[in-house]
Design a protein around this motif. Structure first.
Motif, PDB file in Angstrom:
ATOM      1  N   TRP A 111       0.949  -1.223  -0.112  1.00  0.00           N
ATOM      2  CA  TRP A 111       0.091   0.006   0.144  1.00  0.00           C
ATOM      3  C   TRP A 111       0.760   1.168   0.018  1.00  0.00           C
ATOM      4  CZ3 TRP A 111      -2.854   2.212   4.773  1.00  0.00           C
ATOM      5  CH2 TRP A 111      -3.709   3.216   4.532  1.00  0.00           C
ATOM      6  N   HIS A 112       0.362   2.331  -0.744  1.00  0.00           N
ATOM      7  CA  HIS A 112       1.400   3.463  -0.691  1.00  0.00           C
ATOM      8  C   HIS A 112       1.330   4.341   0.461  1.00  0.00           C
ATOM      9  CE1 HIS A 112      -2.826   5.435  -1.129  1.00  0.00           C
ATOM     10  NE2 HIS A 112      -2.236   6.483  -0.892  1.00  0.00           N
ATOM     11  N   SER A 113       0.237   4.150   1.195  1.00  0.00           N
ATOM     12  CA  SER A 113       0.289   4.897   2.647  1.00  0.00           C
ATOM     13  C   SER A 113       0.648   4.195   3.876  1.00  0.00           C
ATOM     14  CB  SER A 113      -1.248   5.508   2.586  1.00  0.00           C
ATOM     15  OG  SER A 113      -1.460   6.314   3.936  1.00  0.00           O
ATOM     16  N   GLN A 114       0.945   4.932   4.896  1.00  0.00           N
ATOM     17  CA  GLN A 114       1.402   4.296   6.026  1.00  0.00           C
ATOM     18  C   GLN A 114       2.593   3.206   5.987  1.00  0.00           C
ATOM     19  OE1 GLN A 114      -2.872   3.418   7.818  1.00  0.00           O
ATOM     20  NE2 GLN A 114      -1.673   3.876   9.467  1.00  0.00           N
ATOM     21  N   LEU A 115       3.567   3.648   5.071  1.00  0.00           N
ATOM     22  CA  LEU A 115       4.634   3.153   4.638  1.00  0.00           C
ATOM     23  C   LEU A 115       5.575   3.470   5.874  1.00  0.00           C
ATOM     24  CD1 LEU A 115       5.015   3.337   1.060  1.00  0.00           C
ATOM     25  CD2 LEU A 115       4.892   1.160   2.340  1.00  0.00           C
ATOM     26  N   GLU A 160      -7.823   8.732  -8.277  1.00  0.00           N
ATOM     27  CA  GLU A 160      -9.110   9.050  -8.429  1.00  0.00           C
ATOM     28  C   GLU A 160      -9.781   9.090  -9.872  1.00  0.00           C
ATOM     29  OE1 GLU A 160     -10.713   9.470  -5.464  1.00  0.00           O
ATOM     30  OE2 GLU A 160      -8.668   9.278  -4.719  1.00  0.00           O
ATOM     31  N   ASP A 161      -8.778   8.961 -10.878  1.00  0.00           N
ATOM     32  CA  ASP A 161      -9.232   9.249 -12.141  1.00  0.00           C
ATOM     33  C   ASP A 161      -9.058   7.775 -12.830  1.00  0.00           C
ATOM     34  OD1 ASP A 161      -6.618   8.736 -12.437  1.00  0.00           O
ATOM     35  OD2 ASP A 161      -6.375  10.650 -13.721  1.00  0.00           O
ATOM     36  N   GLY A 162      -9.002   6.883 -12.083  1.00  0.00           N
ATOM     37  CA  GLY A 162      -9.061   5.202 -12.578  1.00  0.00           C
ATOM     38  C   GLY A 162      -7.599   4.830 -13.127  1.00  0.00           C
ATOM     39  N   THR A 163      -6.697   5.877 -13.149  1.00  0.00           N
ATOM     40  CA  THR A 163      -5.317   5.496 -13.365  1.00  0.00           C
ATOM     41  C   THR A 163      -4.563   4.809 -12.352  1.00  0.00           C
ATOM     42  OG1 THR A 163      -4.443   7.567 -13.162  1.00  0.00           O
ATOM     43  CG2 THR A 163      -5.268   7.277 -15.205  1.00  0.00           C
ATOM     44  N   TYR A 164      -3.223   4.434 -12.613  1.00  0.00           N
ATOM     45  CA  TYR A 164      -2.473   3.849 -11.361  1.00  0.00           C
ATOM     46  C   TYR A 164      -2.020   5.055 -10.519  1.00  0.00           C
ATOM     47  CZ  TYR A 164      -2.360  -0.739 -13.528  1.00  0.00           C
ATOM     48  OH  TYR A 164      -2.726  -1.943 -13.939  1.00  0.00           O
ATOM     49  N   ARG A 165      -2.052   4.691  -9.262  1.00  0.00           N
ATOM     50  CA  ARG A 165      -1.552   5.754  -8.329  1.00  0.00           C
ATOM     51  C   ARG A 165      -0.263   5.785  -8.344  1.00  0.00           C
ATOM     52  NH1 ARG A 165      -4.115   7.924  -3.821  1.00  0.00           N
ATOM     53  NH2 ARG A 165      -5.538   6.337  -3.889  1.00  0.00           N
ATOM     54  N   LYS A 166       0.599   7.101  -8.485  1.00  0.00           N
ATOM     55  CA  LYS A 166       1.910   7.245  -8.561  1.00  0.00           C
ATOM     56  C   LYS A 166       2.717   7.030  -7.390  1.00  0.00           C
ATOM     57  CE  LYS A 166       1.034   8.500 -12.878  1.00  0.00           C
ATOM     58  NZ  LYS A 166      -0.424   8.310 -12.737  1.00  0.00           N
ATOM     59  N   SER A 167       2.330   5.861  -6.959  1.00  0.00           N
ATOM     60  CA  SER A 167       3.493   5.507  -5.692  1.00  0.00           C
ATOM     61  C   SER A 167       4.536   5.037  -5.806  1.00  0.00           C
ATOM     62  CB  SER A 167       2.606   4.184  -4.988  1.00  0.00           C
ATOM     63  OG  SER A 167       2.723   3.136  -6.003  1.00  0.00           O
ATOM     64  N   VAL A 168       5.533   4.925  -4.771  1.00  0.00           N
ATOM     65  CA  VAL A 168       6.885   4.469  -5.009  1.00  0.00           C
ATOM     66  C   VAL A 168       7.065   3.084  -5.782  1.00  0.00           C
ATOM     67  CG1 VAL A 168       6.731   3.437  -2.716  1.00  0.00           C
ATOM     68  CG2 VAL A 168       9.070   4.027  -3.937  1.00  0.00           C
ATOM     69  N   PHE A 169       6.075   2.277  -5.647  1.00  0.00           N
ATOM     70  CA  PHE A 169       6.095   0.922  -6.376  1.00  0.00           C
ATOM     71  C   PHE A 169       5.930   1.128  -7.490  1.00  0.00           C
ATOM     72  CE2 PHE A 169       4.479   0.481  -1.920  1.00  0.00           C
ATOM     73  CZ  PHE A 169       5.442  -0.069  -1.439  1.00  0.00           C
TER      74      PHE A 169
END
Length: 378
Positions: A111-115, A160-169
């Motif tokens: 998950w991108h959050s609480q890393l 939010e727009d359905g694209t991939y979230r720009k996380s570190v992963f």
């Protein structure tokens, strides 16, 4: 805040016998559950006096037959330093689940959050980050191997727009990180059902719903196991999906996976204006729509509310002027939503549910030089 008459009346009556999981099972679901957290931390910290009554309600097997750790299995807690694992918080909930006889849903591996800060602060090469993800998944899923009925393998990979979230992963590995996470989770804990989990994927026309279906198909086309889709269902009392919306969305997921579930259900009310019976009626309707939709879609295995007691909710801390999202109020009186769900479960009690169709089987990766043969489910 002054409570309306219906809530004040409920507060004057002793707590009714526990019912949610009992009646959900009578209606054909596998469970009705509530997430929970470690005492003394975060939202819970100011409410120590509430713990005994809270614990008694949570422990009752007729009320809740399943639970999820809201925080304790997230990266910042379980791997705070590279390769150094600490399972203390997650173990609190897994041991509590065992003690109280509840199904354990585990949450979340990638998950991108609480890393842990070191994950985001390091500049990774693709091979380095792959090794980090693999170590984390085998360390965490391996620790709880055989205990988790479900794992949220990848959580909130969509923007939010359905694209991939720009996380570190994603920034380092692209969508490959999703495939690797599910592949390694299947190896680390073979008996757990593996889920993609996200919010905003409950409406059939949502771009995020389309994104979730894209992720499912990505994995199936690669021959990688995914067993379910988790709809978090953090909903709004004044603007929630209809029962038909939920049914249509779950049916679309069920064409490709064996099961679906409502995994983090709460229905927030706008608190910037006085609470009234109308707001509570909207909330009740939303909870009822989820309950009835889950019964009507045979692949829907159950419903988990994101804790059950208003003071322990995350919503007011993140969304000012929103809250009161859970079935139990601060004084432990039950909102109309509670009886509303019971009414739905009783309506379908002891009636046979439709039999699920077979989801599309994973397609094995195409071998060079050989055409792919299309396969269709029965």
């Amino acid at each position: 805040m002054k409570l309306p008459s219906c809530v004040l009346a409920a507060a004057a009556v002793p707590l009714a016998s526990a019912q949610l999981d009992f009646w959900a099972k009578k209606a054909g679901l596998e469970f009705f559950g509530a997430a929970t957290d470690t005492p003394g931390f975060r939202e819970r910290e100011p409410y120590a006096a509430s713990y005994p009554k809270y614990d008694a309600i949570f422990a009752d097997p007729k009320e809740f037959g399943q639970t999820t750790p809201t925080n304790g299995q997230k990266w910042m807690f379980v791997e705070p330093q590279p390769g150094v694992f600490n399972f203390t918080e997650g173990e609190f909930v897994s041991k509590l689940a065992k003690k109280t006889g509840k199904i354990l849903r585990c949450h979340a591996l990638v998950w991108h959050s609480q890393l842990a800060p070191w994950v985001e602060e390091t500049t990774w090469t693709p091979e380095e980050l792959k090794a980090v993800i693999k170590r984390h998944i085998f360390g965490v899923a391996g620790h709880w191997k055989g205990q988790c009925a479900h794992w949220d393998v990848v959580n909130e990979a969509l923007d939010e727009d359905g694209t991939y979230r720009k996380s570190v992963f994603y920034n380092v590995l692209g969508e490959e990180y999703i495939k690797l996470a599910f592949q390694w989770a299947a190896e680390a804990d073979p008996t757990a059902k593996l889920y993609y989990n996200d919010y905003g994927i409950e409406r059939p026309a949502s771009v995020k719903t389309a994104g979730a279906l894209r992720i499912v198909k990505l994995l199936k086309d690669a021959g990688i196991r995914i067993d379910g889709v988790g709809m978090q269902a953090h909903l709004h009392a004044d603007n929630h999906p209809t029962m038909e919306d939920h049914v249509k969305t779950m049916t679309a997921y069920a064409e490709h996976v064996e099961e679906v579930a409502f995994t983090e259900l709460d229905v927030r009310i706008k608190t910037g204006t006085p609470l009234n019976d109308t707001k509570l009626a909207w909330q009740k309707e939303s909870y009822q729509f989820v309950s009835e939709a889950c019964i009507r879609v045979p692949q829907c295995v159950g419903i988990t509310i994101w804790d059950f007691y208003d003071p322990f909710s995350w919503i007011p801390h993140v969304f000012p002027d929103n809250g009161l999202a859970l079935p139990w109020s601060e004084d432990f009186s039950k909102k109309p939503a509670y009886d509303g769900m019971i009414d739905i479960f009783k309506k379908y009690a002891d009636k046979p549910r439709p039999k699920p169709g077979k989801p599309t089987k994973p397609t094995k990766p195409e071998k060079p030089g050989k055409p792919r043969v299309k396969r269709f489910s029965a």
